[in-house]
Design a protein around this motif. Structure first.
Motif, PDB file in Angstrom:
ATOM      1  N   UNK A 106       0.809  -1.225   0.000  1.00 57.09           N
ATOM      2  CA  UNK A 106       0.000   0.000   0.000  1.00 57.09           C
ATOM      3  C   UNK A 106       0.832   1.259   0.000  1.00 57.09           C
ATOM      4  N   UNK A 107       2.133   1.155  -0.271  1.00 54.71           N
ATOM      5  CA  UNK A 107       3.005   2.330  -0.190  1.00 54.71           C
ATOM      6  C   UNK A 107       2.711   3.299  -1.325  1.00 54.71           C
ATOM      7  N   UNK A 108       2.293   4.523  -0.962  1.00 55.07           N
ATOM      8  CA  UNK A 108       2.100   5.645  -1.884  1.00 55.07           C
ATOM      9  C   UNK A 108       1.234   5.311  -3.102  1.00 55.07           C
ATOM     10  N   UNK A 109       0.085   4.701  -2.933  1.00 57.14           N
ATOM     11  CA  UNK A 109      -0.731   4.464  -4.133  1.00 57.14           C
ATOM     12  C   UNK A 109      -1.264   5.756  -4.713  1.00 57.14           C
ATOM     13  N   UNK A 110      -1.700   6.696  -3.821  1.00 62.13           N
ATOM     14  CA  UNK A 110      -2.232   7.955  -4.329  1.00 62.13           C
ATOM     15  C   UNK A 110      -1.132   8.816  -4.913  1.00 62.13           C
ATOM     16  N   UNK A 111       0.038   8.840  -4.225  1.00 64.87           N
ATOM     17  CA  UNK A 111       1.157   9.618  -4.748  1.00 64.87           C
ATOM     18  C   UNK A 111       1.597   9.133  -6.108  1.00 64.87           C
ATOM     19  N   UNK A 112       1.592   7.808  -6.310  1.00 64.60           N
ATOM     20  CA  UNK A 112       1.972   7.288  -7.620  1.00 64.60           C
ATOM     21  C   UNK A 112       1.012   7.714  -8.698  1.00 64.60           C
ATOM     22  N   UNK A 113      -0.284   7.737  -8.366  1.00 66.09           N
ATOM     23  CA  UNK A 113      -1.273   8.175  -9.350  1.00 66.09           C
ATOM     24  C   UNK A 113      -1.084   9.647  -9.694  1.00 66.09           C
ATOM     25  N   UNK A 114      -0.792  10.465  -8.661  1.00 70.49           N
ATOM     26  CA  UNK A 114      -0.583  11.891  -8.915  1.00 70.49           C
ATOM     27  C   UNK A 114       0.656  12.117  -9.777  1.00 70.49           C
ATOM     28  N   UNK A 115       1.727  11.383  -9.469  1.00 72.96           N
ATOM     29  CA  UNK A 115       2.941  11.519 -10.278  1.00 72.96           C
ATOM     30  C   UNK A 115       2.690  11.096 -11.717  1.00 72.96           C
ATOM     31  N   UNK A 116       1.884  10.040 -11.884  1.00 71.14           N
ATOM     32  CA  UNK A 116       1.558   9.603 -13.242  1.00 71.14           C
ATOM     33  C   UNK A 116       0.767  10.676 -13.980  1.00 71.14           C
ATOM     34  N   UNK A 117      -0.139  11.360 -13.283  1.00 76.45           N
ATOM     35  CA  UNK A 117      -0.923  12.429 -13.914  1.00 76.45           C
ATOM     36  C   UNK A 117      -0.029  13.596 -14.303  1.00 76.45           C
ATOM     37  N   UNK A 118       0.923  13.946 -13.431  1.00 70.19           N
ATOM     38  CA  UNK A 118       1.847  15.038 -13.754  1.00 70.19           C
ATOM     39  C   UNK A 118       2.687  14.683 -14.974  1.00 70.19           C
ATOM     40  N   UNK A 119       3.167  13.429 -15.021  1.00 73.14           N
ATOM     41  CA  UNK A 119       3.951  12.997 -16.185  1.00 73.14           C
ATOM     42  C   UNK A 119       3.107  13.036 -17.451  1.00 73.14           C
ATOM     43  N   UNK A 120       1.831  12.653 -17.327  1.00 76.78           N
ATOM     44  CA  UNK A 120       0.940  12.690 -18.490  1.00 76.78           C
ATOM     45  C   UNK A 120       0.724  14.130 -18.951  1.00 76.78           C
ATOM     46  N   UNK A 121       0.540  15.044 -17.988  1.00 77.67           N
ATOM     47  CA  UNK A 121       0.357  16.455 -18.348  1.00 77.67           C
ATOM     48  C   UNK A 121       1.630  17.041 -18.944  1.00 77.67           C
ATOM     49  N   UNK A 122       2.786  16.619 -18.434  1.00 80.71           N
ATOM     50  CA  UNK A 122       4.045  17.077 -19.020  1.00 80.71           C
ATOM     51  C   UNK A 122       4.143  16.641 -20.476  1.00 80.71           C
ATOM     52  N   UNK A 123       3.708  15.422 -20.763  1.00 83.34           N
ATOM     53  CA  UNK A 123       3.723  14.945 -22.148  1.00 83.34           C
ATOM     54  C   UNK A 123       2.789  15.785 -23.022  1.00 83.34           C
ATOM     55  N   UNK A 124       1.639  16.156 -22.476  1.00 87.71           N
ATOM     56  CA  UNK A 124       0.717  17.013 -23.226  1.00 87.71           C
ATOM     57  C   UNK A 124       1.344  18.370 -23.519  1.00 87.71           C
ATOM     58  N   UNK A 125       2.031  18.929 -22.534  1.00 84.22           N
ATOM     59  CA  UNK A 125       2.685  20.230 -22.731  1.00 84.22           C
ATOM     60  C   UNK A 125       3.727  20.134 -23.837  1.00 84.22           C
ATOM     61  N   UNK A 126       4.487  19.077 -23.835  1.00 86.17           N
ATOM     62  CA  UNK A 126       5.518  18.912 -24.864  1.00 86.17           C
ATOM     63  C   UNK A 126       4.891  18.737 -26.248  1.00 86.17           C
ATOM     64  N   UNK A 127       3.812  17.986 -26.317  1.00 86.29           N
ATOM     65  CA  UNK A 127       3.122  17.819 -27.601  1.00 86.29           C
ATOM     66  C   UNK A 127       2.631  19.168 -28.107  1.00 86.29           C
ATOM     67  N   UNK A 128       2.076  19.986 -27.211  1.00 85.25           N
ATOM     68  CA  UNK A 128       1.574  21.298 -27.629  1.00 85.25           C
ATOM     69  C   UNK A 128       2.725  22.191 -28.085  1.00 85.25           C
ATOM     70  N   UNK A 129       3.844  22.149 -27.382  1.00 87.94           N
ATOM     71  CA  UNK A 129       5.008  22.926 -27.811  1.00 87.94           C
ATOM     72  C   UNK A 129       5.470  22.482 -29.198  1.00 87.94           C
ATOM     73  N   UNK A 130       5.504  21.181 -29.423  1.00 89.20           N
ATOM     74  CA  UNK A 130       5.946  20.683 -30.720  1.00 89.20           C
ATOM     75  C   UNK A 130       4.971  21.091 -31.826  1.00 89.20           C
ATOM     76  N   UNK A 131       3.679  21.046 -31.534  1.00 90.02           N
ATOM     77  CA  UNK A 131       2.704  21.534 -32.512  1.00 90.02           C
ATOM     78  C   UNK A 131       2.921  23.012 -32.797  1.00 90.02           C
ATOM     79  N   UNK A 132       3.165  23.775 -31.742  1.00 95.70           N
ATOM     80  CA  UNK A 132       3.382  25.216 -31.902  1.00 95.70           C
ATOM     81  C   UNK A 132       4.611  25.489 -32.753  1.00 95.70           C
ATOM     82  N   UNK A 133       5.665  24.702 -32.573  1.00 97.45           N
ATOM     83  CA  UNK A 133       6.913  24.933 -33.301  1.00 97.45           C
ATOM     84  C   UNK A 133       6.836  24.473 -34.750  1.00 97.45           C
ATOM     85  N   UNK A 134       5.740  23.852 -35.141  1.00 97.02           N
ATOM     86  CA  UNK A 134       5.507  23.601 -36.562  1.00 97.02           C
ATOM     87  C   UNK A 134       4.949  24.855 -37.214  1.00 97.02           C
TER      88      UNK A 134
END
Length: 729
Positions: A390-418
């Protein structure tokens, strides 16, 4: 998405393309949101496209022909080739060349033209498709695949190019071989990983789903549908409809994963048994004595059970769909504001640039919000015992969401740079975002910007060199500055940055050598020669502790530019910094040299005043002070100034002007001189009380090269030394 000509607006990156009937019909209306009001009308772009210096012709030489190429080129190829490379930023010249090669159907000419064009404009996905089709028609399927791979490395977000590559593989691979489907599926996975989060990636997802159905893999098709249900895309609602149709058309066991199917089957059977038990109890009371209920075979899945399983599946998917619809609603007005999501050499208007900035601001704010939420801990929450399970189940989910949002930000930057590849403000913003996460990724973005898209923009190259120096890679910083100076020769700030880099690295001799070379190379340009001479002299004086060499540099520069007041001022400053008992004669010589030079009258008065002040401060004889004073008065008579204005300044605000460094400098009034008679026995006036703003005229060395008369070298903001070493947000 530069198109086949500059005169037309394109919907794709390199080719004219109309939306398909299905896509146009299925496009959902925007979710109901309030549109922000805009008060600014469309205007011109903030950044003009710079015209480069003549490129090195050796870098555009024709590549040698290979064995499979035709030897002789078409008649007009050489002429169009030369026109394109003489002015590489003229997009029309390139399209004329490419169109001519296509009309001639000459594979050698087309290859060479496309290679050169795509090296300069790699974001034009339509021309990558043309290149691949050219190789395929000629029978070179392997080369066609290589072209597609190179194109996808340059523009991995191009949905159209991914689809073109997949269709190429589908048309050339033998699907009867077991490795062929595996390769196609692998390419599909690479495609959705690279471009699947694009708001307009629906066609790619649909192609993947239909291909899995054609292969008979209904479970894989359902898994892909499951994934796209979580992606906010333009046609998000059609994916849910297709999932419901797919589920109702097949048995749940065929489309669901074994784990999900068994879980739902068990749950539904238990629910079904409970319902039957209640019904059986009611019927038992009504059944005649001695009659038994007909037995139902164990393990049989009835149609009723299958429908219950489908209903449970849709209950879960409906939650996912509602969440995804909320994400689409948040992004819809941002996406709707972007009218040109593809690359083109035409400048974007201000509203489009602002739309991209606003979208990026919002996406970054979402990421920061999620990051703060994941780092917050409820202080009132009671501590619980933590186990391995049971170690950090919620924290792991939050970190996964942050990583997912970081990927979205990078995708948007790459779209912008086109769409905004020619605007360095967006490159700088992406680099500032990436650097805290990964300096290597930031370095890769710098390389793309400087070596492909912004080759003639000096500021971002200078920032790249600063980045490398800050991260300890001095050799790379040197290489960047040397390459910039080669592409933009004569840009003074680049030579100064190179000299400063060597000085900070402890290579004072190399720094001095760079300035010496600049002085030698600029003798045909007196103003630039004077600028470099002063820089070199100050380096020799302040760091080299060698005033004699510094003096010689300034004196040699004065032989070339005797009318340059900055050289006189810096030579005088050098003499004033020495021993006052040994420098009196040298100071007076500097003053006399300036008075005999073709300088402006007010400048000569300043030099004379400075000599008088020096005599007052350090002379050991009153007679020498009076002699200098009389010479100063004679100069005032000759040049038409007044003693009070020259020595004490003028407090009249209308007679003051603001110098480049912000200080007030007295301006001589155009009035006849009114000099009172001063007896020889009267001591000179107190020059120590002289208006210090006047001294700024000869003491303001740090800003002289920013003055207008030194900005005529053909570059915007010539030396731009006011800019910071790192771009502002």
């Amino acid at each position: 998405m530069a198109a086949e000509g500059c005169g037309e607006e394109m919907s794709g990156n390199g080719e004219l393309e109309e939306p398909s009937d299905v896509e146009a019909a299925e496009a959902p209306p925007p979710p109901p949101t309030e549109e922000p009001e805009t008060s600014e009308e469309n205007g011109s772009a903030d950044m003009a496209i710079e015209t480069p210096v003549d490129p090195d012709p050796t870098s555009f030489s024709l590549p040698p022909a290979t064995e499979d190429e035709e030897g002789e080129l078409p008649t007009d190829f050489e002429h169009l080739w030369t026109a394109a490379h003489d002015n590489p930023l003229d997009f029309t010249s390139w399209t004329d060349l490419l169109q001519y090669c296509e009309q001639e159907s000459h594979i050698t000419a087309s290859r060479r033209a496309l290679e050169a064009f795509l090296a300069r404009y790699p974001l034009c996905y339509g021309y990558w498709k043309k290149f691949a089709d050219l190789e395929r028609r000629a029978g070179y399927n392997t080369k066609a695949e290589e072209v597609c791979v190179r194109g996808l490395q340059s523009i991995p977000l191009s949905v159209d190019l991914w689809i073109h590559y997949i269709n190429l593989l589908l048309g050339t691979l033998d699907m009867n071989l077991p490795e062929s489907p595996r390769r196609i599926r692998s390419v599909f996975e690479d495609a959705v990983a690279a471009a699947g989060l694009d708001f307009h990636s629906d066609r790619l997802w649909d192609l993947y789903i239909e291909w899995e159905k054609e292969q008979g893999n209904m479970r894989n098709a359902a898994a892909v549908l499951d994934r796209v249900l979580k992606v906010p895309t333009q046609l998000y609602n059609t994916h849910y409809d297709k999932f419901k149709v797919h589920l109702s058309s097949h048995e749940p066991k065929e489309v669901l994963s074994p784990e999900e199917y068994e879980e739902l089957r068990t749950l539904c059977r238990q629910s079904q048994k409970a319902g039957r038990a209640e019904q059986a109890q009611e019927k038992e009371e009504e059944r005649p004595p001695g009659e038994e209920e007909p037995a139902t075979p164990e393990g049989t899945d009835t149609e009723e059970l299958m429908q219950k399983i489908r209903d449970q599946v849709l209950v879960h998917r409906d939650k996912v769909y509602q969440e995804n619809e909320g994400e689409v609603r948040k992004r819809w007005h941002f996406e709707d504001a972007i009218k040109r999501p593809y690359f083109h050499v035409k400048p974007l208007d201000r509203l489009q640039l602002r739309a991209w900035h606003t979208y990026l601001d919002w996406e970054l704010a979402q990421l920061n919000k999620d990051s703060q939420d994941s780092s917050q801990v409820d202080p009132n929450q009671a501590p619980t015992e933590v186990t391995e399970d049971t170690a950090h189940p919620q924290g792991g989910a939050e970190e996964s969401k942050v990583a997912h949002d970081d990927h979205r930000v990078r995708i948007l930057f790459e779209r912008c740079l086109i769409a905004c590849a020619l605007y360095e403000e967006f490159w700088n913003r992406y680099i500032q975002y990436l650097e805290p996460w990964s300096p290597e990724e930031a370095r890769a973005v710098y390389r793309r910007a400087c070596e492909i898209h912004l080759t003639y923009r000096p500021n971002i190259h200078l920032q790249w060199a600063t980045f490398e120096e800050r991260h300890g890679d001095l050799s790379e910083a040197r290489r960047v500055l040397e390459a910039l100076e080669k592409s933009l020769p004569g840009l003074a700030v680049v030579r100064l940055r190179r000299a400063a880099l060597e000085r900070r690295a402890g290579q004072l001799e190399q720094s001095e050598a760079l300035l010496w070379d600049a002085v030698t190379e600029s003798k045909e340009k007196p103003t630039l020669h004077a600028f470099y001479s002063i820089k070199l002299a100050r380096l020799l004086l302040k760091l080299g502790r060698n005033p004699s060499r510094a003096r010689r540099v300034l004196q040699e520069a004065l032989e070339i530019s005797p009318d340059n007041d900055k050289l006189h001022l810096n030579l005088l400053e050098l003499e004033l910094s020495g021993d006052p008992w040994a420098s009196a004669e040298a100071v007076q010589e500097c003053v006399n040299r300036a008075l005999s030079a073709p300088l402006a009258p007010h400048t000569k008065i300043l030099f004379s005043q400075r000599g008088l002040q020096y005599a007052e401060d350090y002379s050991n004889s009153i007679q020498s002070v009076l002699t200098v004073y009389e010479e100063h008065q004679r100069l005032l008579n000759e040049l038409g100034g007044t003693k009070r204005e020259a020595e004490n300044g003028d407090d009249d605000p209308e007679k003051l002007k603001e110098s480049e460094d912000g200080s007030a400098v007295a301006v001589s009034a155009q009035v006849p001189p009114t000099i009172p008679h001063v007896p020889i026995t009267t001591p000179p006036p107190p020059v120590m009380g002289t208006d210090m703003s006047a001294q700024a005229g000869y003491g303001a060395y740090s800003s002289w090269y920013q003055q207008p008369q030194y900005g005529n070298y053909g570059y915007q903001n010539t030396w731009n030394y006011n800019q910071s070493y790192y771009p502002t947000s």
